[in-house]
Motif scaffolding. Structure first.
Motif, PDB file in Angstrom:
ATOM      1  N   ARG A   2      31.065 -33.037   5.819  1.00 30.87           N
ATOM      2  CA  ARG A   2      31.058 -34.174   6.724  1.00 30.87           C
ATOM      3  C   ARG A   2      30.136 -35.263   6.174  1.00 30.87           C
ATOM      4  O   ARG A   2      29.047 -35.005   5.688  1.00 30.87           O
ATOM      5  N   THR A   3      30.594 -36.490   6.264  1.00 31.14           N
ATOM      6  CA  THR A   3      29.818 -37.624   5.771  1.00 31.14           C
ATOM      7  C   THR A   3      28.936 -38.147   6.892  1.00 31.14           C
ATOM      8  O   THR A   3      29.386 -38.319   8.022  1.00 31.14           O
ATOM      9  N   SER A   4      27.662 -38.396   6.584  1.00 33.59           N
ATOM     10  CA  SER A   4      26.749 -38.905   7.596  1.00 33.59           C
ATOM     11  C   SER A   4      27.126 -40.332   7.974  1.00 33.59           C
ATOM     12  O   SER A   4      27.805 -41.043   7.221  1.00 33.59           O
ATOM     13  N   LYS A   5      26.666 -40.751   9.141  1.00 31.66           N
ATOM     14  CA  LYS A   5      26.998 -42.094   9.620  1.00 31.66           C
ATOM     15  C   LYS A   5      26.462 -43.198   8.709  1.00 31.66           C
ATOM     16  O   LYS A   5      27.184 -44.166   8.417  1.00 31.66           O
ATOM     17  N   ARG A   8      28.739 -43.316   5.699  1.00 29.64           N
ATOM     18  CA  ARG A   8      30.047 -43.864   6.041  1.00 29.64           C
ATOM     19  C   ARG A   8      29.967 -45.375   6.232  1.00 29.64           C
ATOM     20  O   ARG A   8      30.860 -46.116   5.791  1.00 29.64           O
ATOM     21  N   ALA A   9      28.889 -45.836   6.879  1.00 23.72           N
ATOM     22  CA  ALA A   9      28.709 -47.276   7.054  1.00 23.72           C
ATOM     23  C   ALA A   9      28.572 -47.968   5.705  1.00 23.72           C
ATOM     24  O   ALA A   9      29.120 -49.060   5.487  1.00 23.72           O
TER      25      ALA A   9
END
Length: 276
Positions: A2-5, A8-9
């Motif tokens: 999972r990619t952290s927020k 991803r931003a």
């Protein structure tokens, strides 16, 4: 994973910056095409024309034979795309189905040939066309574009052919069909999306090509659209900016429309062999 927020931003920001970088020249071209001379000479240019006008388009058609040049480009691009597809389809079928040393060597040569610069091949091409009396002739330019488009057309079509199940061809062979009948009646219909995408890509490449057309076409009545666009530059390199932007905008529209249609098919063709 999972990619952290924040990551991803960051990815979205990088993608947005890349899109802005790509879109900036075209948006500025559109803005320039509709600006009157007073705004073009302004020291404080704006994105949106304050007083939009169509005079640049009228002046462009009055100064240069854009319709005749567009007709030449259309004839050359369509002819080159059709001939390249007719030649590349059976070649791609053989390269994809015959896994021999010669097939692998041909595939490697196709990839390597894409790295050749234009200036490396223009002299031998010029000499060949001179001996064939095809300098300053549209058929000669079509031949050059066919040769230049074939490597990429083969590369794309080989991926499409490898994605076609062999079982369908084997079933046709059991029914008594020969190689040519299998290619025409079984494989070619399944390859049609790839053939269309490859042909359109070859068309766009020939439509936008400038260097070969500049060297080989000397008569103004035989010059293609990219070459005619250079006529908006003065003797000292000063551009007639408004008409040039208007003509360049019109010349760019076919490429943008075609790529918007085939971009997914092009991606599928490049990956077809890998995801089979």
């Amino acid at each position: 994973m999972r990619t952290s927020k924040p990551a991803r931003a960051g990815q979205y920001l990088a993608l947005l910056a890349y899109l802005v970088f790509l879109a900036f020249p075209f948006l500025w071209l559109i803005s320039t095409a509709f600006k009157p001379p007073r705004e073009l000479a302004s020291l404080h240019p704006t994105w949106i024309p304050k007083d939009p006008t169509l005079d640049n388009f009228r002046q462009a058609f009055d100064e240069q034979p854009l319709l005749r040049a567009a007709g030449n480009s259309l004839l050359v691009a369509v002819s080159a795309a059709l001939i390249a597809i007719v030649i590349a389809t059976p070649m791609a079928y053989v390269m994809a189905r015959r896994r021999s040393f010669l097939s692998r060597a041909a595939t490697g040569w196709v990839v390597v040939s894409q790295a050749f610069p234009f200036v490396l091949v223009i002299i031998p091409l010029f000499l060949i066309l001179k001996n064939l009396h095809l300098i300053n002739a549209l058929p000669g330019l079509i031949m050059v574009y066919v040769v230049w488009a074939l490597p990429f057309a083969l590369w794309m079509l080989v991926g499409y052919v490898r994605a076609v199940p062999r079982e369908m061809e084997e079933a046709a062979a059991v029914d008594g069909a020969g190689r040519l009948r299998i290619l025409v009646s079984v494989t070619a219909p399944l390859l049609m999306p790839g053939i269309v995408a490859t042909g359109l890509f070859a068309f766009v490449t020939a439509w936008n090509e400038f260097f070969f057309a500049l060297v080989l076409m000397k008569s103004p009545e035989r010059q293609t659209l990219p070459v005619i666009l250079t006529h908006f530059l003065g003797a000292e390199g000063v551009a007639d900016l408004g008409p040039l932007a208007a003509a360049a905008f019109l010349a760019t529209l076919p490429s943008l429309l075609i790529f918007s249609v085939i971009q997914r098919r092009i991606t599928g063709g490049l990956l077809a062999g890998a995801v089979k």
